[in-house]
Design a protein around this motif. Structure first.
Motif, PDB file in Angstrom:
ATOM      1  N   SER A  31       0.870  -1.061   0.097  1.00 11.65           N
ATOM      2  CA  SER A  31       0.007   0.124   0.009  1.00 11.65           C
ATOM      3  C   SER A  31       0.718   1.204   0.083  1.00 11.65           C
ATOM      4  O   SER A  31       1.999   1.136   0.776  1.00 11.65           O
ATOM      5  CB  SER A  31      -0.995  -0.041   1.132  1.00 11.65           C
ATOM      6  N   THR A  32       0.297   2.076  -0.738  1.00 14.19           N
ATOM      7  CA  THR A  32       1.054   3.775  -0.740  1.00 14.19           C
ATOM      8  C   THR A  32      -0.085   4.475  -0.541  1.00 14.19           C
ATOM      9  O   THR A  32      -1.004   4.492  -1.277  1.00 14.19           O
ATOM     10  CB  THR A  32       2.010   3.858  -2.049  1.00 14.19           C
ATOM     11  N   ASP A  33       0.390   5.696  -0.025  1.00 13.14           N
ATOM     12  CA  ASP A  33      -0.338   6.963   0.031  1.00 13.14           C
ATOM     13  C   ASP A  33      -0.570   7.387  -1.277  1.00 13.14           C
ATOM     14  O   ASP A  33       0.501   7.517  -2.183  1.00 13.14           O
ATOM     15  CB  ASP A  33       0.049   8.179   0.988  1.00 13.14           C
ATOM     16  N   GLN A  34      -1.630   7.924  -1.657  1.00 12.48           N
ATOM     17  CA  GLN A  34      -1.907   8.587  -3.071  1.00 12.48           C
ATOM     18  C   GLN A  34      -2.273  10.037  -2.935  1.00 12.48           C
ATOM     19  O   GLN A  34      -1.827  10.902  -3.544  1.00 12.48           O
ATOM     20  CB  GLN A  34      -2.964   7.999  -3.775  1.00 12.48           C
ATOM     21  N   LEU A  35      -3.154  10.170  -1.887  1.00 18.00           N
ATOM     22  CA  LEU A  35      -3.516  11.639  -1.547  1.00 18.00           C
ATOM     23  C   LEU A  35      -4.142  11.614  -0.228  1.00 18.00           C
ATOM     24  O   LEU A  35      -4.690  10.889   0.240  1.00 18.00           O
ATOM     25  CB  LEU A  35      -4.905  11.973  -2.382  1.00 18.00           C
ATOM     26  N   ALA A  36      -3.591  12.912   0.599  1.00 18.56           N
ATOM     27  CA  ALA A  36      -4.178  12.924   1.965  1.00 18.56           C
ATOM     28  C   ALA A  36      -4.500  14.546   1.998  1.00 18.56           C
ATOM     29  O   ALA A  36      -3.345  15.329   1.992  1.00 18.56           O
ATOM     30  CB  ALA A  36      -2.827  12.521   3.056  1.00 18.56           C
ATOM     31  N   SER A  37      -5.337  14.621   2.339  1.00 23.69           N
ATOM     32  CA  SER A  37      -5.991  16.009   2.728  1.00 23.69           C
ATOM     33  C   SER A  37      -6.662  16.080   3.887  1.00 23.69           C
ATOM     34  O   SER A  37      -7.015  15.260   4.608  1.00 23.69           O
ATOM     35  CB  SER A  37      -6.888  16.347   1.442  1.00 23.69           C
ATOM     36  N   ASP A  38      -7.242  17.251   4.140  1.00 25.51           N
ATOM     37  CA  ASP A  38      -8.015  17.324   5.503  1.00 25.51           C
ATOM     38  C   ASP A  38      -9.489  16.577   5.406  1.00 25.51           C
ATOM     39  O   ASP A  38     -10.207  16.502   6.341  1.00 25.51           O
ATOM     40  CB  ASP A  38      -8.516  18.736   5.898  1.00 25.51           C
ATOM     41  N   GLN A  39     -10.128  15.921   4.203  1.00 23.98           N
ATOM     42  CA  GLN A  39     -11.106  15.474   4.152  1.00 23.98           C
ATOM     43  C   GLN A  39     -11.301  14.117   3.496  1.00 23.98           C
ATOM     44  O   GLN A  39     -12.115  13.241   3.381  1.00 23.98           O
ATOM     45  CB  GLN A  39     -12.299  16.233   3.390  1.00 23.98           C
ATOM     46  N   LEU A  40     -10.006  13.749   3.010  1.00 19.89           N
ATOM     47  CA  LEU A  40      -9.853  12.683   1.816  1.00 19.89           C
ATOM     48  C   LEU A  40      -8.607  11.918   1.995  1.00 19.89           C
ATOM     49  O   LEU A  40      -7.550  12.718   1.943  1.00 19.89           O
ATOM     50  CB  LEU A  40     -10.068  12.956   0.618  1.00 19.89           C
ATOM     51  N   LEU A  41      -8.582  10.744   2.223  1.00 22.73           N
ATOM     52  CA  LEU A  41      -7.173   9.781   2.418  1.00 22.73           C
ATOM     53  C   LEU A  41      -7.396   8.824   1.008  1.00 22.73           C
ATOM     54  O   LEU A  41      -8.525   7.996   1.322  1.00 22.73           O
ATOM     55  CB  LEU A  41      -7.109   9.256   3.571  1.00 22.73           C
ATOM     56  N   VAL A  42      -6.387   8.831   0.226  1.00 27.84           N
ATOM     57  CA  VAL A  42      -6.528   7.586  -0.632  1.00 27.84           C
ATOM     58  C   VAL A  42      -5.386   6.826  -0.825  1.00 27.84           C
ATOM     59  O   VAL A  42      -4.235   7.440  -0.733  1.00 27.84           O
ATOM     60  CB  VAL A  42      -6.738   8.293  -2.137  1.00 27.84           C
ATOM     61  N   ILE A  43      -5.500   5.591  -0.705  1.00 28.14           N
ATOM     62  CA  ILE A  43      -4.380   4.645  -0.517  1.00 28.14           C
ATOM     63  C   ILE A  43      -4.502   3.740  -2.012  1.00 28.14           C
ATOM     64  O   ILE A  43      -5.681   3.331  -2.358  1.00 28.14           O
ATOM     65  CB  ILE A  43      -4.653   3.675   0.549  1.00 28.14           C
ATOM     66  N   ARG A  44      -3.441   3.449  -2.317  1.00 28.13           N
ATOM     67  CA  ARG A  44      -3.417   2.390  -3.579  1.00 28.13           C
ATOM     68  C   ARG A  44      -2.894   1.279  -2.859  1.00 28.13           C
ATOM     69  O   ARG A  44      -1.952   1.095  -2.293  1.00 28.13           O
ATOM     70  CB  ARG A  44      -2.488   3.010  -4.803  1.00 28.13           C
ATOM     71  N   TYR A  45      -3.522   0.144  -3.423  1.00 24.41           N
ATOM     72  CA  TYR A  45      -3.025  -1.115  -3.196  1.00 24.41           C
ATOM     73  C   TYR A  45      -2.619  -1.799  -4.454  1.00 24.41           C
ATOM     74  O   TYR A  45      -3.268  -1.920  -5.302  1.00 24.41           O
ATOM     75  CB  TYR A  45      -4.060  -2.132  -2.496  1.00 24.41           C
ATOM     76  N   GLN A  46      -1.478  -2.423  -4.522  1.00 24.34           N
ATOM     77  CA  GLN A  46      -1.155  -3.015  -5.626  1.00 24.34           C
ATOM     78  C   GLN A  46      -0.760  -4.746  -5.527  1.00 24.34           C
ATOM     79  O   GLN A  46       0.049  -5.061  -4.510  1.00 24.34           O
ATOM     80  CB  GLN A  46       0.637  -2.742  -5.932  1.00 24.34           C
ATOM     81  N   GLY A  47      -1.688  -5.267  -6.215  1.00 28.70           N
ATOM     82  CA  GLY A  47      -1.911  -6.861  -5.962  1.00 28.70           C
ATOM     83  C   GLY A  47      -0.924  -7.575  -6.823  1.00 28.70           C
ATOM     84  O   GLY A  47      -0.344  -6.733  -7.713  1.00 28.70           O
ATOM     85  N   THR A  48      -0.719  -8.934  -7.390  1.00 32.28           N
ATOM     86  CA  THR A  48      -0.180  -9.455  -8.160  1.00 32.28           C
ATOM     87  C   THR A  48      -1.092  -9.521  -9.558  1.00 32.28           C
ATOM     88  O   THR A  48      -0.239  -9.589 -10.491  1.00 32.28           O
ATOM     89  CB  THR A  48      -0.242 -11.041  -7.567  1.00 32.28           C
ATOM     90  N   TYR A 107      -5.538  -1.194  -7.299  1.00 33.32           N
ATOM     91  CA  TYR A 107      -6.897  -0.493  -6.800  1.00 33.32           C
ATOM     92  C   TYR A 107      -6.719   0.303  -5.998  1.00 33.32           C
ATOM     93  O   TYR A 107      -5.680   0.531  -4.995  1.00 33.32           O
ATOM     94  CB  TYR A 107      -8.032  -1.494  -6.405  1.00 33.32           C
ATOM     95  N   MET A 108      -7.637   1.544  -5.914  1.00 32.39           N
ATOM     96  CA  MET A 108      -7.449   2.626  -5.039  1.00 32.39           C
ATOM     97  C   MET A 108      -8.625   2.616  -3.800  1.00 32.39           C
ATOM     98  O   MET A 108      -9.824   2.480  -4.438  1.00 32.39           O
ATOM     99  CB  MET A 108      -7.476   3.782  -5.819  1.00 32.39           C
ATOM    100  N   LEU A 109      -8.388   2.996  -2.802  1.00 32.46           N
ATOM    101  CA  LEU A 109      -9.458   3.055  -1.655  1.00 32.46           C
ATOM    102  C   LEU A 109      -9.569   4.558  -1.102  1.00 32.46           C
ATOM    103  O   LEU A 109      -8.316   5.060  -0.849  1.00 32.46           O
ATOM    104  CB  LEU A 109      -9.372   2.176  -0.509  1.00 32.46           C
ATOM    105  N   GLY A 110     -10.513   5.128  -1.362  1.00 36.85           N
ATOM    106  CA  GLY A 110     -10.616   6.510  -0.710  1.00 36.85           C
ATOM    107  C   GLY A 110     -11.546   6.292   0.573  1.00 36.85           C
ATOM    108  O   GLY A 110     -12.476   5.939   0.733  1.00 36.85           O
ATOM    109  N   TRP A 160     -15.094  17.328  -3.250  1.00 37.35           N
ATOM    110  CA  TRP A 160     -15.880  16.949  -4.620  1.00 37.35           C
ATOM    111  C   TRP A 160     -14.767  17.110  -5.701  1.00 37.35           C
ATOM    112  O   TRP A 160     -14.527  16.326  -6.519  1.00 37.35           O
ATOM    113  CB  TRP A 160     -17.056  17.722  -4.940  1.00 37.35           C
ATOM    114  N   ASP A 161     -14.234  18.473  -5.567  1.00 35.68           N
ATOM    115  CA  ASP A 161     -13.143  18.682  -6.563  1.00 35.68           C
ATOM    116  C   ASP A 161     -12.199  17.798  -6.482  1.00 35.68           C
ATOM    117  O   ASP A 161     -11.439  17.148  -7.389  1.00 35.68           O
ATOM    118  CB  ASP A 161     -12.699  20.149  -6.463  1.00 35.68           C
ATOM    119  N   ASP A 162     -11.388  17.459  -5.349  1.00 34.32           N
ATOM    120  CA  ASP A 162     -10.363  16.392  -5.085  1.00 34.32           C
ATOM    121  C   ASP A 162     -10.853  14.922  -5.742  1.00 34.32           C
ATOM    122  O   ASP A 162     -10.183  14.245  -6.543  1.00 34.32           O
ATOM    123  CB  ASP A 162     -10.017  16.004  -3.573  1.00 34.32           C
ATOM    124  N   ILE A 163     -12.100  14.742  -5.360  1.00 35.67           N
ATOM    125  CA  ILE A 163     -12.380  13.227  -5.872  1.00 35.67           C
ATOM    126  C   ILE A 163     -12.663  13.397  -7.686  1.00 35.67           C
ATOM    127  O   ILE A 163     -12.300  12.273  -8.229  1.00 35.67           O
ATOM    128  CB  ILE A 163     -13.908  12.894  -5.306  1.00 35.67           C
TER     129      ILE A 163
END
Length: 118
Positions: free
Chosen positions: A39-56, A60-63, A78-81
């Motif tokens: 997993s790696t951080d993709q975006l961290a703001s005051d309202q949103l945190l997005v993590i990327r998971y790299q599988g085999t 995919y990304m989870l927000g 909304w703009d960030d998303i």
């Protein structure tokens, strides 16, 4: 919760959001140890945190959202998303939007702009 508690149930800290000033993070992501290395951080703001998971086989990304209750700060969310260019994004969390009268405590049945945007 102390980290030893999370460790005892097989979870590790991955990331947390950043908030302005002295405000503490209000979004924290933990996952199984086996996923933490991919997993790696993709975006961290005051309202949103997005993590990327790299599988085999795929990535995919989870927000994770904890939206502000005021309209203008929520517009930034909304703009960030919308500015994220990916088709493998799942967003979960608290958007702080009343989606119907069944969620209100008051007698007011008014539905405003935040509900329409949601």
């Amino acid at each position: 919760m102390p980290s030893r508690f999370w460790d005892s149930i097989g979870l590790v800290f991955v990331a947390e959001n950043s908030r302005p000033g002295r405000l503490r993070p209000d979004i924290r992501v933990l996952c199984k140890r086996s996923l933490a290395d991919s997993s790696t951080d993709q975006l961290a703001s005051d309202q949103l945190l997005v993590i990327r998971y790299q599988g085999t086989l795929c990535s995919y990304m989870l927000g994770f959202v904890h939206s502000h209750t005021a309209y203008l700060p929520r517009r930034r969310l909304w703009d960030d998303i919308l500015n994220m260019r990916t088709d493998t994004l799942c967003i979960i969390g608290d958007f702080n939007v009343v989606s119907g009268t069944h969620e209100r405590n008051s007698d007011s049945a008014r539905r405003g702009l935040p509900t329409q945007e949601f």
